[in-house]
Scaffold this active site. Structure first.
Site, PDB file in Angstrom:
ATOM      1  N   HIS A   1      -2.419  -1.308  -4.243  1.00  0.00           N
ATOM      2  CA  HIS A   1      -3.880  -1.329  -4.370  1.00  0.00           C
ATOM      3  C   HIS A   1      -4.396   0.103  -4.309  1.00  0.00           C
ATOM      4  CE1 HIS A   1      -4.563  -1.784   0.312  1.00  0.00           C
ATOM      5  NE2 HIS A   1      -3.885  -0.698   0.001  1.00  0.00           N
TER       6      HIS A   1
ATOM      7  N   SER B   1       0.831  -1.199   0.000  1.00  0.00           N
ATOM      8  CA  SER B   1       0.000   0.000   0.000  1.00  0.00           C
ATOM      9  C   SER B   1       0.871   1.257   0.000  1.00  0.00           C
ATOM     10  CB  SER B   1      -0.952  -0.061   1.204  1.00  0.00           C
ATOM     11  OG  SER B   1      -1.893   0.968   1.185  1.00  0.00           O
TER      12      SER B   1
END
Length: 202
Positions: A131, A106
């Site tokens: 993501h 992330s």
């Protein structure tokens, strides 16, 4: 009752050095800071981001022409905290070399990719995950709509920046960040998130 951070602080090793003025003791992270090494470990949040930013600025003031080495082992976290670190990395004069140890997921992956081109590395068994930003909001419908619009704007901005750092087309980034996308160290190199897998120092 001690919390996890208190216990972790108590377990940080101390290093003793002999100097002309006698013995000096440092915690291990302070000693590594003398070698221009910063550890970004754990959740990316405001307190941690402030410490990382302060260390980056300190090392710039010490030697503006020497590289800084940012070691990352993080599951990600707050976008705003991560952007404070990212913007400082781009702002300061020294090159920031990023190294993934363990995982960079992330926001951790975003910071890994934000290192100086040619100086971004993964260790062989590390994992990288990209993501889209996560959001969870409660409240009135109008407030939820405002937050939803904001997170869509953040998503687009992060995708543009990731496209710039990786060399991937924006539409590829948008597709690949739609869900959790895990990569091995070599896959992260192929994708352009890092420049090489580092197996040995030097």
């Amino acid at each position: 009752m001690h919390n996890a951070s208190d216990i972790q602080s108590a377990l940080v090793p101390m290093v003793i050095e002999q100097t002309a003025k006698g013995e000096r003791s440092f915690d291990i992270y302070s000693r590594l800071l003398k070698e221009r090494i910063i550890f970004l470990v754990g959740q990316v949040e405001e307190h941690m981001a402030n410490l990382i930013v302060a260390q980056l600025l300190f090392l710039e003031s010490e030697s503006p022409d020497k590289d800084i080495f940012l070691y990352i082992n993080s599951p990600g976290g707050s976008v705003t905290a991560g952007m404070a670190i990212y913007d400082t990395m781009q702002f300061i004069k020294p090159n920031v070399s990023t190294v993934c140890i363990g995982q960079a997921a992330s926001m951790g992956a975003f910071l890994l990719a934000g290192g100086e081109k040619g100086k971004r590395f993964c260790l062989p068994n590390s994992r990288v995950m990209i993501h889209q930003p996560l959001g969870g909001f409660q409240g009135q419908a109008s407030d939820i709509a405002i937050h939803a619009q904001e997170i869509l704007g953040i998503k687009h901005k992060l995708n543009l920046m990731l496209a710039e750092h990786t060399g991937q087309p924006l539409e590829v980034i948008e597709r690949d960040t739609d869900r959790d996308n895990f990569m091995s160290a070599t896959q992260a190199v192929d994708y352009g998130l890092v420049d090489a897998v580092m197996t040995k120092r030097g």
